[in-house]
Structures are given as structure tokens and as C-alpha cells.
Design an enzyme around this catalytic site. Structure first.
Site, PDB file in Angstrom:
ATOM      1  N   ARG A 147     -14.649  16.918  62.534  1.00 39.94           N
ATOM      2  CA  ARG A 147     -14.387  15.526  62.899  1.00 39.94           C
ATOM      3  C   ARG A 147     -15.670  14.715  62.971  1.00 39.94           C
ATOM      4  O   ARG A 147     -15.773  13.765  63.745  1.00 39.94           O
ATOM      5  CB  ARG A 147     -13.635  15.406  64.236  1.00 39.94           C
ATOM      6  N   ASN A 189     -14.436  25.016  68.863  1.00 38.25           N
ATOM      7  CA  ASN A 189     -13.974  26.149  68.043  1.00 38.25           C
ATOM      8  C   ASN A 189     -15.218  26.981  67.741  1.00 38.25           C
ATOM      9  O   ASN A 189     -15.759  26.964  66.645  1.00 38.25           O
ATOM     10  CB  ASN A 189     -13.312  25.657  66.750  1.00 38.25           C
ATOM     11  N   LYS A 266     -12.807  26.512  74.956  1.00 39.95           N
ATOM     12  CA  LYS A 266     -11.475  26.245  74.415  1.00 39.95           C
ATOM     13  C   LYS A 266     -10.834  27.610  74.226  1.00 39.95           C
ATOM     14  O   LYS A 266     -11.303  28.409  73.422  1.00 39.95           O
ATOM     15  CB  LYS A 266     -11.569  25.503  73.076  1.00 39.95           C
ATOM     16  N   GLU A 270      -4.405  26.458  69.795  1.00 38.55           N
ATOM     17  CA  GLU A 270      -4.507  26.376  68.335  1.00 38.55           C
ATOM     18  C   GLU A 270      -5.124  27.635  67.733  1.00 38.55           C
ATOM     19  O   GLU A 270      -5.957  27.581  66.835  1.00 38.55           O
ATOM     20  CB  GLU A 270      -5.331  25.141  67.943  1.00 38.55           C
ATOM     21  N   ARG A 314       5.344  18.811  73.469  1.00 45.88           N
ATOM     22  CA  ARG A 314       3.906  19.083  73.491  1.00 45.88           C
ATOM     23  C   ARG A 314       3.182  18.264  74.565  1.00 45.88           C
ATOM     24  O   ARG A 314       2.191  18.717  75.139  1.00 45.88           O
ATOM     25  CB  ARG A 314       3.307  18.798  72.111  1.00 45.88           C
ATOM     26  N   LYS A 338      -8.161  16.006  78.183  1.00 44.13           N
ATOM     27  CA  LYS A 338      -8.180  14.873  77.249  1.00 44.13           C
ATOM     28  C   LYS A 338      -7.543  13.652  77.913  1.00 44.13           C
ATOM     29  O   LYS A 338      -6.625  13.782  78.719  1.00 44.13           O
ATOM     30  CB  LYS A 338      -7.441  15.223  75.960  1.00 44.13           C
ATOM     31  N   ASP A 343      -3.331  13.867  71.935  1.00 44.32           N
ATOM     32  CA  ASP A 343      -4.581  14.226  71.262  1.00 44.32           C
ATOM     33  C   ASP A 343      -5.338  13.009  70.758  1.00 44.32           C
ATOM     34  O   ASP A 343      -5.290  12.717  69.563  1.00 44.32           O
ATOM     35  CB  ASP A 343      -4.281  15.171  70.082  1.00 44.32           C
ATOM     36  N   GLU A 365     -11.999  14.017  79.137  1.00 39.45           N
ATOM     37  CA  GLU A 365     -12.606  14.211  77.819  1.00 39.45           C
ATOM     38  C   GLU A 365     -12.133  13.072  76.924  1.00 39.45           C
ATOM     39  O   GLU A 365     -10.941  12.915  76.678  1.00 39.45           O
ATOM     40  CB  GLU A 365     -12.200  15.557  77.208  1.00 39.45           C
ATOM     41  N   GLU A 371     -11.622  10.362  65.003  1.00 44.27           N
ATOM     42  CA  GLU A 371     -10.733  11.275  64.274  1.00 44.27           C
ATOM     43  C   GLU A 371      -9.417  10.600  63.905  1.00 44.27           C
ATOM     44  O   GLU A 371      -8.887  10.813  62.818  1.00 44.27           O
ATOM     45  CB  GLU A 371     -10.464  12.515  65.132  1.00 44.27           C
ATOM     46  N   HIS A 499       0.768   9.893  66.507  1.00 43.83           N
ATOM     47  CA  HIS A 499       0.618  11.092  65.668  1.00 43.83           C
ATOM     48  C   HIS A 499       1.454  11.061  64.397  1.00 43.83           C
ATOM     49  O   HIS A 499       2.059  12.065  64.004  1.00 43.83           O
ATOM     50  CB  HIS A 499       0.935  12.351  66.474  1.00 43.83           C
ATOM     51  N   TRP A 522       3.061  19.559  64.791  1.00 43.47           N
ATOM     52  CA  TRP A 522       2.024  18.997  63.933  1.00 43.47           C
ATOM     53  C   TRP A 522       2.653  18.020  62.925  1.00 43.47           C
ATOM     54  O   TRP A 522       1.960  17.522  62.044  1.00 43.47           O
ATOM     55  CB  TRP A 522       1.256  20.105  63.202  1.00 43.47           C
TER      56      TRP A 522
END
Length: 679
Positions: A147, A189, A266, A270, A314, A338, A343, A365, A371, A499, A522
């Protein structure tokens, strides 16, 4: 003749201004160089340290006013890294309990000088709202940035520790100038390799450059590191060997970096490894790391972004996983949440976890990198988004329980308070890709220090420091910045839509996306739920009941279609196409007009910016102009894609005073861009 010569002179002035080039690398730190130099005998500093040396150097180079005294006083320890600034006719005195506080005070008076604020009769008392004001870098060891839209990573791991980029110190200086005092160097990640000894030696070098600027280094860690790096049987947090491994590794880090800040994690999100892989809880995992860090004063920032495949909405998952663990975390663990429950969307309600954890420290956060907001192509000033979250009243402790007051320690006592944001910098000469994206880095730093600042104050400072204080530039550009976030919401996802981006890279619209082979959450169709009846996600007690996670009276306000804020109506309700909005339009009409308004506003930004050519350098003018063209095209793409697709459900015409679509739906569905993945 005189009139003509004046006209020619004006043109020459414009032309000379337009010829000059500026690559944007100076950010907002454009203090006019002090040609004469303030004499050393005008700067009084009794103590000495690398930080105070920097503070004195900044004054010597750029300060053009009266004498300045920098004074350490332990009596001000209640201000933490804060400071006082008192001026009389002959001298300005900056006092702090810490040398970093004096550095921040120096940047404060330089900011006042640069924005032409009055410098007499100063009586300023500053205390940072949060202890840890941290940027999270999603940078990978191979130099890519997840990102990241401003080039490769600043960190040249293959060159470190032998070769040091001058940008490391420039970056530290920019952060210190807005009070940012902590940096996570690597992606959440995380690669286990980050904890190898050779990489820790490289981290030590960066930490040494950052230290005089008051910045502590943190690392993201991969929960499977013991198993992967040292071939332990597993990474179970209750396994004695695993606990020992983390204690030894933490000891090694602190031997190299005595002021190391701690770990960001994290886990079980995911596909990332975590304690749940072994039947353990988030608390088990976080506490194991917290125990290893405790002797050194380090902290664990454990992310609440924990979406795994589930039949549950979610938006509810983080709350469902963490509320049962409230009170089970060590006091040096902070849950990093977040700003919204999904997201980093263009607009979300605040995350219901804020205030729900009564016995556990919480931190926000944010995402500075865009993004979901057009990458570095779109001009979107994020201070209004940050403020929307920070000023949201959770009612957790009664009226006035804002997210800011819960996380800054004033309503919810915590051993240490923190606020974070995902960085948007890279190796592009101007750091952030888009000149105006610099303002979002600046805005986060200013709000992390003082969440009571307004978006307008921040925009005003930044424009004056970055471009010019000419009122003919300042007023229109400030208005453009302050409206830009709402404009982006209008042309992307108005009224609480969320989203509906193209998969994976999240650039551009894909409301028809239905990824049956992957996870439903998703897929855009999971979120907008459009059908012949209406559109929107029912999160009331007749739907997923996500409203129940909010305190009263918010659960009732959000749960009632008549009282739900219209800018979130499709977040909480499945609304009929013909539902009458407050302005008398049907929902379908309102949706059409919102998309159209977004497109029109971006075109107005283009016209506005073209009129700004005389006031700034040619290079930055052209770079912004080029990106605004892209943003205008993208806004039309979004409008056409969403309205043409949703029209297949509403079966209603697009109002005739709105610009006709210029694309065909079938053609739009064929667009495929090839980029990144989730975080």
C-alpha cells in the site's frame, strides 16, 4: 506607457516564478535560510546533548528573531515531552523537562515565524495528548511497500549498516518537526527474517540516527518466528521453549538498542500466524511478548484487525474477539484498533471497540497512505477523516466520551497512551507521490500531539509552510483541501456505501464484484447488498445487529432509519430505492446527485488549481495539475460504474439534469488493473 510597463513587469514576475523548479523534497520545512546567521551568543543552552545540538543548529540556521534560551527544568515533568514558551521584549525562553521537548519547542517557534504569527508576548504551554505518536511502515525487506504509492522503501536494507542514506535523518527531522516520536520500520505482514541478528544490526544503525530527534524504533514481528528462525517444534505462546526464545531475542534487541520501543503484532488475521493456531487467545500471545519486553519498559501493540472467514458480519468481528478478553492483557499491551470497523474506508462509523474495553489500553490506527482513496493520484486531505473519528462520541462513559478522550488517557486510565497511522512515504523526491499527500503526514503528527486542533488550522499552517501565505492562494486552496475528503466520498461511496472497490489493489470501482471462489467478505456485493428492493447492509436488530455493539443512545440512533445520519444510512440499513430522504429526494435520486456532485467538485478543483499557477513554482504546479486530471477521469469512472450497475436493480432513470454516463457498463466490467494485496 507606464500601464504597459507595469503589465509587462507583472508578467515577468509570473514567468520567473513559473520557471523555477521545486521537487517537493523540503516538505513543510521551508524555513528561510538565515543569511546573516543568528550569532551564537544569542542562543543560551546550559545543558548539552545530541538533541540540544540539533535544536541549536536549527535556530542558528533559521531563527531570525530575538535571543532564545533553551532551559531544562524537571519541575515541568508533568508536561512529559511538552514545553513552555515565554517571550518578553528581549528573549524567548523555551523550557521543558526533556531535551526532546526543547527540540519540539524550537520547531514550534520556527513554525510561528514561518507562518508569520506574532512572536511577542508568547505564553505557550504544550503537552502532547499521547505518549507514543507512531508511524507504521508497511515496508518489506525487499524494498517494496505494501500500500505504498510513493516509490520504494526509504530503508536500504541491503546497504545497511555500512552505507547510510541522508534521507534517514531528513525523515527523522520531518517527524520531529510535528512531534512524531516513534516508528515501526517494517510491514505488519512481517517477515521472520526481520529478527535475524544481521538485520537487528541494521536496525541499530537507523535507531542511532533517529535517537537525537526523539524517535524510538519499533518492529513488527511474525508470530511464527521461533519455529521459522530457530526450528522450534512450534510457536505456541504457552510453550516454555517459545517463551524462552522470545526472552532471549528481546534481550538481544535491547543489548543493541537500549531504547527500543517494542513490538507491533498482526496475528490470526488474513492468514497470518498467531496464538489461535495453538488454541490460545490473543491475550496469551500478547502477554508472552509483553513479559519478554517488561524488564526493558517495552510495549506490545496488538492489532484488533482480526478478520478470519466467518458467517458473522465482518464489522462485528473485532469486538466479538476482544471484548471477552477485556482485563486479561498485561499493562504494557495496547490494543491497536483501526478507526472504523471494516478497513480504512472513505467513511465509516467509529469502531465500536473504542470504549468497550474497560480494563485494557486502546489506541487508534489511522491510514495516511491512501489505499482506499485513489492512491497518490487523488487529492484527499485526511484531517477531516481523522477528526471525524477522534471527535466521535462513543457514550462509553456518558456524553462526551469521544474516541480521543478514551484513547488519550483522560477518561480511560492507561499506563501508556498511543496513536498510530500507516505511513505514506517512499523514496520519491517529494516523499509522498502527491504534493498534497504531504499534508496528511503533517496532519497526523499535529493531531497526535493535539487532537483538539481543527482541520482548518492544520490546512492553514501547512499551506503557508509548504507553498505561500498569499491570500489569493491560501483561501481557495484551503477550501479545496477542507472539502476534498467529502468530495471523494461523494464520487466513490456516498451515504454509507463501503468496500465496493476492485479486488486486491482497491483502486477503482467494482460494485459487481462477487468473488464466489474466495471469502464473501472480500466481495463488494457482500457490502452493498443491492437488489430490486433497495441497497445497503442491514446492521439493525433485523439484520446483523452490529448496532448492538454501540452504547446507548447510538444503538437506537443508528438502528432507526429516521434518526440514522444520512451519511451512514447505507452502512446500517437496507434502504428502499424510493425511500424519501430529508431533502425530499428518493434514495435513488440522492445517490445519483451525490455521485454527480463529487465529479463536479473535482472539476472545480481543476479550474481552481489552474488559477494558482502564478503563485507557486512550475514543477509542483504541473505535478498537481496532472494528478487532478487523473482524479477527474477516475471520478467519472466511479460515477458511471456505480450508477449504471445500481440502475440494473433500481430500474429508474438517472435524473436528466445530471451528466449522462460516458461509459458502457459492459466495458467498465472488463477493466482489470494489476496491483497489490490486502492488509
Amino acid at each position: 506607457m507606464k500601464i504597459l510597463s507595469k503589465h509587462i513587469l507583472a508578467l515577468l514576475l509570473i514567468f520567473s516564478c513559473r520557471l523555477s523548479a521545486d521537487d517537493g523534497s523540503q516538505l513543510w520545512l521551508r524555513f528561510p535560510e538565515n543569511k546573516k546567521g543568528i550569532s551564537a551568543d544569542k542562543i543560551f543552552v546550559k545543558n548539552s546533548s545530541p538533541t540540544l545540538h540539533i535544536a541549536s543548529r536549527e535556530l542558528m540556521r533559521y531563527w531570525q528573531g530575538q535571543s532564545v534560551e533553551l532551559r531544562i527544568s524537571k519541575s515541568l515533568s508533568g508536561l512529559k515531552e511538552g514545553y513552555t514558551i515565554i517571550s518578553d521584549r528581549n528573549k524567548i525562553t523555551i523550557t521543558s523537562a526533556k531535551d526532546t521537548g526543547l527540540l519540539y519547542g524550537v520547531y514550534h517557534i520556527l513554525r510561528l515565524q514561518q507562518t508569520k504569527a506574532p512572536l511577542t508576548q508568547l505564553n505557550i504551554r504544550e503537552k502532547p495528548a499521547y505518549d507514543v505518536r507512531i508511524l507504521n511502515h508497511w515496508d518489506n525487506l525487499d524494498g517494496t511497500i505494501e500500500r505504498g504509492y510513493a516509490g520504494h522503501s526509504l530503508w536500504k536494507w541491503e546497504e545497511l549498516p555500512d552505507k547510510i542514506s541522508p534521507r534517514y535523518e531528513e525523515y527523522a527531522r520531518a517527524n520531529a518537526s510535528v512531534g512524531i516520536n516513534a516508528v515501526v520500520l517494517n510491514n505488519v505482514n512481517a517477515s521472520p527474517e526481520m529478527l535475524r541478528t544481521d538485520y537487528l544490526e541494521k536496525v541499530k544503525t537507523i535507531a542511532g540516527i533517529f535517537r537525537p530527534y526523539g524517535i524510538k524504533v519499533y518492529l513488527s514481528v511474525n508470530f511464527s518466528s521461533p519455529k521459522i528462525l530457530s526450528h522450534l517444534q512450534n510457536s505456541d505462546p504457552l510453550n516454555k521453549e517459545v517463551k524462552h526464545w522470545w526472552k532471549e531475542k528481546t534481550h538481544e534487541i535491547y543489548q543493541l538498542i537500549p531504547d527500543f520501543g517494542g513490538f507491533l503484532v498482526k496475528a490470526n488475521s488474513e492468514g497470518q500466524p498467531g496464538p489461535q493456531d495453538y488454541g490460545r487467545t490473543h491475550a496469551d500471545g500478547a502477554n508472552m511478548l509483553a513479559d519478554a519486553l517488561k524488564p526493558y519498559g517495552g510495549i506490545v501493540m496488538w492489532r484488533a484487525f482480526v478478520y478470519s472467514p466467518s458467517k458473522e458480519d465482518r464489522a462485528k468481528q473485532a469486538y466479538l474477539e476482544f471484548v471477552p478478553l477485556d482485563g486479561k492483557f498485561r499493562d504494557n499491551v495496547i490494543i491497536q484498533i483501526k478507526n472504523g470497523p471494516i478497513d480504512f474506508q472513505p467513511r465509516e462509523p467509529f469502531n465500536p471497540l473504542f470504549g468497550a474495553l474497560r480494563k485494557t489500553a486502546e489506541m487508534v490506527e489511522f491510514q495516511i497512505t491512501q489505499e482506499y482513496l485513489g492512491f497518490s493520484n487523488h487529492l484527499v486531505f485526511l484531517a477531516p477523516l481523522f477528526k471525524e473519528t477522534l471527535d466521535s462520541d462513543t457514550y462509553a462513559y456518558g456524553k462526551g466520551s469521544t474516541v480521543a478522550r478514551i484513547t488519550d488517557g483522560s477518561l480511560h486510565k492507561a499506563k501508556i497512551t498511543a496513536i498510530s497511522a500507516v505511513a505514506n512515504v517512499g523514496e520519491d523526491p517529494n516523499w509522498t507521490g502527491h504534493e498534497f499527500a504531504q499534508a496528511n503526514w503533517y496532519a497526523f503528527g499535529r493531531l497526535a500531539w493535539n487532537p483538539d486542533l481543527t482541520s482548518e488550522q492544520i490546512a492553514d499552517e501547512w499551506i503557508k509552510m509548504t507553498f505561500t501565505d498569499n491570500p489569493r492562494f491560501l483561501a481557495p486552496v484551503k477550501n479545496m483541501m477542507l472539502t476534498s475528503r467529502e468530495t471523494a466520498v461523494d464520487y466513490m461511496m456516498p451515504l454509507g456505501l463501503h468496500h465496493i472497490f476492485a479486488a486486491g489493489h482497491h483502486y477503482g470501482p467494482e460494485p459487481w464484484g462477487d468473488y464466489k471462489e474466495g471469502r464473501p467478505d472480500w466481495s463488494p456485493v457482500y457490502y452493498h447488498q443491492a437488489d430490486s428492493e433497495g441497497i445497503g447492509f442491514d446492521r439493525t436488530n433485523t439484520g446483523s445487529n452490529a448496532i448492538s455493539q454501540y452504547f446507548s443512545p447510538l444503538n437506537e440512533i443508528y438502528g432507526n432509519i429516521k434518526t440514522c445520519p444520512e451519511n451512514l444510512i447505507l452502512w446500517f440499513h437496507h434502504v428502499p430505492w424510493n425511500y424519501r430522504m430529508k431533502d425530499g429526494k428518493t434514495l435513488w435520486e440522492e445517490l445519483c446527485y451525490k455521485y454527480d456532485t463529487g465529479v463536479k467538485n473535482v472539476r472545480e478543483y481543476q479550474k481552481l488549481w489552474d488559477r494558482m499557477a502564478p503563485y507557486i513554482d512550475a514543477q509542483r504546479f504541473t505535478e498537481v495539475q496532472t494528478r487532478l486530471k487523473t482524479q477527474a477521469r477516475d471520478a467519472v469512472w466511479w460515477k458511471d460504474a456505480c450508477l449504471l450497475y445500481f440502475q440494473t436493480f433500481s430500474k429508474q432513470p438517472i435524473p436528466y439534469d445530471i451528466e449522462r454516463p460516458v461509459h458502457n457498463l459492459d466495458d467498465l466490467k472488463k477493466i482489470k488493473l494489476n496491483m497489490g494485496h490486502h492488509n
